[in-house]
Design a protein around this motif. Structure first.
Motif, PDB file in Angstrom:
ATOM      1  N   GLU A 109       0.810  -1.210   0.000  1.00 38.55           N
ATOM      2  CA  GLU A 109       0.000   0.000   0.000  1.00 38.55           C
ATOM      3  C   GLU A 109       0.849   1.269   0.000  1.00 38.55           C
ATOM      4  O   GLU A 109       0.401   2.329  -0.433  1.00 38.55           O
ATOM      5  N   ALA A 110       2.093   1.186   0.467  1.00 39.66           N
ATOM      6  CA  ALA A 110       2.993   2.338   0.495  1.00 39.66           C
ATOM      7  C   ALA A 110       3.749   2.505  -0.819  1.00 39.66           C
ATOM      8  O   ALA A 110       4.574   3.411  -0.952  1.00 39.66           O
ATOM      9  N   GLY A 111       3.492   1.615  -1.773  1.00 38.58           N
ATOM     10  CA  GLY A 111       4.148   1.719  -3.071  1.00 38.58           C
ATOM     11  C   GLY A 111       5.521   1.075  -3.128  1.00 38.58           C
ATOM     12  O   GLY A 111       6.283   1.330  -4.054  1.00 38.58           O
ATOM     13  N   GLN A 112       5.849   0.215  -2.155  1.00 37.92           N
ATOM     14  CA  GLN A 112       7.135  -0.489  -2.153  1.00 37.92           C
ATOM     15  C   GLN A 112       6.979  -1.819  -2.897  1.00 37.92           C
ATOM     16  O   GLN A 112       6.002  -2.542  -2.675  1.00 37.92           O
ATOM     17  N   LEU A 113       7.936  -2.145  -3.730  1.00 37.33           N
ATOM     18  CA  LEU A 113       7.934  -3.415  -4.445  1.00 37.33           C
ATOM     19  C   LEU A 113       8.093  -4.551  -3.443  1.00 37.33           C
ATOM     20  O   LEU A 113       9.045  -4.560  -2.658  1.00 37.33           O
ATOM     21  N   VAL A 114       7.144  -5.516  -3.454  1.00 38.63           N
ATOM     22  CA  VAL A 114       7.191  -6.615  -2.486  1.00 38.63           C
ATOM     23  C   VAL A 114       7.455  -7.969  -3.138  1.00 38.63           C
ATOM     24  O   VAL A 114       7.958  -8.879  -2.479  1.00 38.63           O
ATOM     25  N   MET A 115       7.093  -8.114  -4.415  1.00 45.91           N
ATOM     26  CA  MET A 115       7.411  -9.351  -5.121  1.00 45.91           C
ATOM     27  C   MET A 115       7.264  -9.130  -6.617  1.00 45.91           C
ATOM     28  O   MET A 115       6.591  -8.189  -7.047  1.00 45.91           O
ATOM     29  N   ALA A 116       7.915  -9.999  -7.366  1.00 48.02           N
ATOM     30  CA  ALA A 116       7.848  -9.906  -8.821  1.00 48.02           C
ATOM     31  C   ALA A 116       7.901 -11.316  -9.399  1.00 48.02           C
ATOM     32  O   ALA A 116       8.503 -12.226  -8.807  1.00 48.02           O
ATOM     33  N   TYR A 117       7.264 -11.473 -10.542  1.00 50.01           N
ATOM     34  CA  TYR A 117       7.288 -12.730 -11.274  1.00 50.01           C
ATOM     35  C   TYR A 117       7.774 -12.478 -12.686  1.00 50.01           C
ATOM     36  O   TYR A 117       7.335 -11.530 -13.337  1.00 50.01           O
ATOM     37  N   LYS A 118       8.666 -13.338 -13.145  1.00 54.75           N
ATOM     38  CA  LYS A 118       9.126 -13.309 -14.528  1.00 54.75           C
ATOM     39  C   LYS A 118       8.280 -14.321 -15.294  1.00 54.75           C
ATOM     40  O   LYS A 118       8.151 -15.470 -14.862  1.00 54.75           O
ATOM     41  N   ILE A 119       7.709 -13.878 -16.406  1.00 51.30           N
ATOM     42  CA  ILE A 119       6.851 -14.733 -17.215  1.00 51.30           C
ATOM     43  C   ILE A 119       7.528 -14.885 -18.576  1.00 51.30           C
ATOM     44  O   ILE A 119       7.853 -13.888 -19.220  1.00 51.30           O
ATOM     45  N   PHE A 120       7.756 -16.119 -18.998  1.00 54.01           N
ATOM     46  CA  PHE A 120       8.655 -16.401 -20.109  1.00 54.01           C
ATOM     47  C   PHE A 120       7.945 -16.698 -21.427  1.00 54.01           C
ATOM     48  O   PHE A 120       6.906 -17.350 -21.455  1.00 54.01           O
ATOM     49  N   ARG A 121       8.555 -16.225 -22.500  1.00 55.30           N
ATOM     50  CA  ARG A 121       8.202 -16.538 -23.889  1.00 55.30           C
ATOM     51  C   ARG A 121       6.715 -16.326 -24.187  1.00 55.30           C
ATOM     52  O   ARG A 121       6.036 -17.179 -24.735  1.00 55.30           O
ATOM     53  N   CYS A 122       6.224 -15.144 -23.804  1.00 52.72           N
ATOM     54  CA  CYS A 122       4.822 -14.791 -24.029  1.00 52.72           C
ATOM     55  C   CYS A 122       4.598 -14.362 -25.472  1.00 52.72           C
ATOM     56  O   CYS A 122       5.486 -13.777 -26.096  1.00 52.72           O
ATOM     57  N   TRP A 123       3.412 -14.629 -25.970  1.00 46.20           N
ATOM     58  CA  TRP A 123       2.990 -14.123 -27.275  1.00 46.20           C
ATOM     59  C   TRP A 123       1.482 -13.934 -27.268  1.00 46.20           C
ATOM     60  O   TRP A 123       0.765 -14.568 -26.499  1.00 46.20           O
ATOM     61  N   VAL A 124       1.007 -13.026 -28.087  1.00 44.57           N
ATOM     62  CA  VAL A 124      -0.400 -12.645 -28.088  1.00 44.57           C
ATOM     63  C   VAL A 124      -1.210 -13.631 -28.928  1.00 44.57           C
ATOM     64  O   VAL A 124      -1.018 -13.736 -30.137  1.00 44.57           O
ATOM     65  N   SER A 125      -2.130 -14.350 -28.271  1.00 48.29           N
ATOM     66  CA  SER A 125      -3.002 -15.282 -28.996  1.00 48.29           C
ATOM     67  C   SER A 125      -4.380 -14.689 -29.239  1.00 48.29           C
ATOM     68  O   SER A 125      -5.137 -15.207 -30.065  1.00 48.29           O
ATOM     69  N   GLU A 126      -4.718 -13.619 -28.527  1.00 48.86           N
ATOM     70  CA  GLU A 126      -6.014 -12.975 -28.714  1.00 48.86           C
ATOM     71  C   GLU A 126      -5.861 -11.491 -28.431  1.00 48.86           C
ATOM     72  O   GLU A 126      -5.208 -11.103 -27.453  1.00 48.86           O
TER      73      GLU A 126
END
Length: 164
Positions: A109-126
């Protein structure tokens, strides 16, 4: 062990409304909704020939569900430009760069980064450029893209910040 080792006084889990998404090293403007990160692992059942009544289970193939991104319609072309790499009118495709790795960041809520996820090899299917339009409505026009992906992992270099 407390749920929040750095901030043991914190009792509430993180909220779902403070997040940012980036690709090509830039934050994407106006993302208002990201669907859940979900993976499924098939169950492979097998049994021994001498034991007809009991089966054993082991993990099989893992699949990652597509992720949907939504945002209000603006003049920004990021969604359309990426969707056009997988397909444009006339059937052209960019094999060089239609896939992207993206990063989804969650903030407290204070705007501090608390976690992140890397998502691999994405492409637009729709790609939905415009929603249904209604002259009697008063809703925000939302566009979305659906991203197929080949997996994700938590970025363990992002650690719990000290909250004040």
């Amino acid at each position: 062990m407390p749920e929040f080792p750095v901030n043991p006084q914190r009792l509430d889990p993180y909220k779902n409304f403070k997040f940012r998404l980036k690709w090509d090293g830039r934050y994407v403007a106006g993302i208002s909704k990201v669907s859940a990160l979900i993976r499924h692992t098939e169950v492979v059942k097998h049994r021994e020939g001498g034991d007809p009544s009991t089966s054993h289970k082991s993990p099989g193939r893992t699949e990652y569900e597509a992720i949907t991104l939504e945002r209000g319609v603006t003049q920004d072309l990021e969604f359309e430009a990426w969707a056009n790499l997988a397909y444009t009118y006339g059937g052209q495709m960019s094999l060089k760069n239609f896939r992207k790795d993206i990063v989804l960041e969650l903030y407290n809520e204070a705007g501090q980064l608390v976690m992140a996820y890397k998502i691999f090899r994405c492409w637009v299917s729709e790609y939905q450029a415009l929603p249904d339009l209604d002259a009697n409505g008063a809703a925000v026009a939302i566009q979305h893209i659906k991203l197929e992906n080949e997996g994700w992992e938590r970025d363990t270099s992002v650690v719990e910040p000290v909250e004040t």
